[in-house]
Design an enzyme around this catalytic site. Structure first.
Site, PDB file in Angstrom:
ATOM      1  N   GLY A 111       3.431   1.036   3.036  1.00 26.13           N
ATOM      2  CA  GLY A 111       4.469   0.031   3.098  1.00 26.13           C
ATOM      3  C   GLY A 111       3.996  -1.323   2.615  1.00 26.13           C
ATOM      4  O   GLY A 111       2.962  -1.450   1.957  1.00 26.13           O
ATOM      5  N   ASP A 156     -10.691   5.597   8.318  1.00 25.95           N
ATOM      6  CA  ASP A 156     -10.788   4.983   6.989  1.00 25.95           C
ATOM      7  C   ASP A 156     -11.478   3.626   7.072  1.00 25.95           C
ATOM      8  O   ASP A 156     -10.989   2.631   6.530  1.00 25.95           O
ATOM      9  CB  ASP A 156      -9.404   4.856   6.357  1.00 25.95           C
ATOM     10  CG  ASP A 156      -9.471   4.568   4.854  1.00 25.95           C
ATOM     11  OD1 ASP A 156     -10.514   4.852   4.237  1.00 25.95           O
ATOM     12  OD2 ASP A 156      -8.473   4.062   4.300  1.00 25.95           O
ATOM     13  N   GLY A 160       0.829  -1.194   0.000  1.00 22.17           N
ATOM     14  CA  GLY A 160       0.000   0.000   0.000  1.00 22.17           C
ATOM     15  C   GLY A 160       0.859   1.237   0.000  1.00 22.17           C
ATOM     16  O   GLY A 160       2.091   1.175  -0.147  1.00 22.17           O
ATOM     17  N   VAL A 175       3.030  -5.351   3.611  1.00 24.33           N
ATOM     18  CA  VAL A 175       2.526  -6.182   4.703  1.00 24.33           C
ATOM     19  C   VAL A 175       2.974  -7.620   4.466  1.00 24.33           C
ATOM     20  O   VAL A 175       2.730  -8.190   3.394  1.00 24.33           O
ATOM     21  CB  VAL A 175       0.993  -6.115   4.802  1.00 24.33           C
ATOM     22  CG1 VAL A 175       0.514  -6.951   5.996  1.00 24.33           C
ATOM     23  CG2 VAL A 175       0.527  -4.670   4.958  1.00 24.33           C
TER      24      VAL A 175
END
Length: 550
Positions: free
Chosen positions: A35, A144, A32, A37
């Site tokens: 960074g 979000d 994303g 995952v």
């Protein structure tokens, strides 16, 4: 895995670390703006580890916000959340560890299988309200909440990424790059008008997600961002498709006035019929019946079908896989990564003839040319290549191929693609376009692209609606100047798309949602700078070829 089961895991690439602190990295779950995952094995079992991009880790203001938000997120109780377990808050790389939830996100389920069944919608509504109660109780605002941030497991929904998005915030609802922070179709009206996010904004998003779970889409779903923001601020959506037991709470949550919305605790009281809901009891008793989404349909929602995703039927095997990933990590991680990271076996098809070929040895063959040589914004380099670079005024750039002959419906498009900067997180690649009118509102094309670190994907753009048709997929043995090959084949009411990097087949999808893709086939090159990265993306291209296959 099924289309909805354990999240896809890509193998580690040569640039990925194998260990961070006490955590052994096993594979890549996703990427994303902040960074990468990873699925990792820790002292207590499997975890999700988010490693922050280096360009952000070097930003002092970002680091301070990140430290502050992680500290706040650690106070959030575990109820229906994926709690923060560990973090590295200084030095490089920064990383954050949360509980690993062995289940799909709601967005993926809705995209691939449509709305949830009634009982699951109710469990989801209660679980998300429980999570918001815990999040708000710790003084945190999610900011979000959307289907992609709600994971589904047999033990109920889990809300993830609460509060951490604020580390990217450079002001009132915007990132430091000036981009809107949040997902327009799930943003509360007060955020659209520039106010700070508070708990009522999460409640509004809760209502949107419940509607999406029940109907398959947000009540403010739109083709363009401006339309979504207008609808959020002015429309009163119909809730006729919502179960009567949920209609009242959802209607209250979607009130345009934040002061008129219920709190998370009030939602729980209405949903459960308890005046003082026991959060721990609620969280422990929630269940989702995932057997109804255990088998991938033959035609996925939105028309996208991936025949190479291994099928696991509605049997005990699916539940056993979930149990393995949620239990002791050593065996579960090895099986998951081994099954999911292998390449598709077939190499690129043989071409029957070349329709168009460009070696870029000359500088007057019809491609867009803004001059500037090897360091130009877009054009011929003068040394037998073509280049494009993003800048502050244009984060995306395109170069249509000057193909002036009749093109068949099935072609293979290829080019050498090189991204020289090691610190960029943008992408570069090929595109096939089927727009009927040359206007941004009606653009219809597919992008086949790769990132510097060796991740590739296929993306669809229909006007302002951009859809990832595949996840980021690790390219085995990726190196600078790898040849990308894209198969674009239209016929029988569908468009078939395949992507190869070198001789490795990366992805294959079939899109049946092509009503707006009736234009003459066109092809070209493109680049894009990452949304949350101010580092320019530059790419060099060579040997662009369009070939017929029959």
């Amino acid at each position: 895995m099924t289309a909805y089961g354990i999240p896809p895991v890509a193998g580690l690439g040569p640039r990925d670390p194998v260990r961070l602190g006490p955590y052994r990295l096993a594979g890549v779950l996703g990427m994303g703006g902040m960074g990468t995952v990873y699925l990792a094995e820790g002292p207590q079992g499997p975890v999700a580890l988010k490693m922050i991009n280096n360009n952000l880790a070097r930003d002092h203001e970002f680091v301070m916000r990140f430290q502050r938000e992680v500290a706040a997120a650690r106070k959030v109780r575990r109820f229906c959340t994926a709690p923060v377990l560990d973090a590295r808050l200084e030095g490089e790389p920064l990383w954050l560890v949360t509980e690993y939830v062995a289940g799909p996100d709601l967005s993926r389920v809705l995209r691939n299988g449509g709305p949830l069944a009634g009982s699951n919608v109710e469990a989801l509504a209660v679980g998300m309200a429980t999570a918001l109660s815990a999040i708000h109780g710790a003084g945190v605002v999610h900011r979000d909440l959307k289907p992609a941030n709600v994971l589904l497991s047999p033990l109920g929904p889990r809300v993830i990424d609460f509060g951490i998005a604020r580390a990217l915030d450079g002001g009132l609802g915007q990132t430091a790059t000036g981009r809107l922070l949040g997902t327009p179709e799930y943003m509360a009206p007060e955020l659209v008008s520039g106010h700070k996010a508070g708990p009522p904004a999460d409640i509004f998003a809760w209502g949107c997600v419940v509607v999406a779970a029940a109907t398959g889409r947000s009540p403010f779903a739109s083709k363009t961002v401006p339309e979504a923001l207008y609808r959020v601020s002015h429309d009163t959506p119909s809730l006729d498709a919502i179960d009567p037991a949920l209609r009242g709470p959802v209607e209250a949550a979607l009130n345009k006035d934040p002061a008129a919305r219920p709190t998370a605790d009030q939602l729980l009281a209405v949903l459960t019929g308890r005046s003082h809901a026991d959060t721990a009891d609620l969280a422990g008793g929630l269940r989702l019946d995932l057997s109804s989404v255990g088998t991938p349909p033959t035609s996925l929602a939105g028309g996208v079908q991936n025949p190479h995703e291994p099928a696991v039927r509605r049997t005990g095997k699916w539940r056993l896989l979930l149990a393995a990933a949620a239990g002791a990590a050593t065996v579960g991680l090895a099986v998951g990564v081994g099954e999911l990271s292998r390449s598709l076996p077939s190499g690129p098809p043989s071409a029957a003839g070349v329709i168009f070929k460009e070696t870029f040895d000359k500088g007057d063959t019809g491609w867009r040319d803004d001059s500037g040589g090897v360091n130009g914004a877009r054009g011929y380099t003068g040394d037998g290549r073509y280049t494009m670079s993003s800048d502050s005024g244009s984060r995306d750039k395109w170069a249509p191929a000057p193909v002036n002959v009749q093109v068949p419906e099935e072609v293979l498009v290829s080019a050498k693609v090189g991204i020289p900067r090691a610190d960029t997180s943008g992408w570069a690649g090929l595109y096939c376009e089927y727009s009927t009118v040359d206007s941004p509102e009606t653009f219809f094309y597919y992008t086949f692209h790769v990132r510097k670190e060796g991740q590739a994907k296929i993306v669809k753009t229909d006007g302002a609606l951009v859809t990832d048709l595949t996840s980021d997929i690790r390219v085995p043995g990726y190196k600078e100047g790898t040849v990308l090959r894209a198969l674009c084949s239209r016929g029988g009411g569908a468009i078939r798309l395949s992507l190869w990097a070198g001789d490795a087949k990366i992805a294959e999808v079939t899109d049946t949602d092509i009503a707006r893709g009736a234009g003459r086939p066109k092809f070209g090159l493109g680049i894009s700078q990452s949304e949350f990265d101010d580092t320019a993306t530059r790419a060099y291209f060579d040997d662009f070829v369009v070939s017929r296959l029959s």
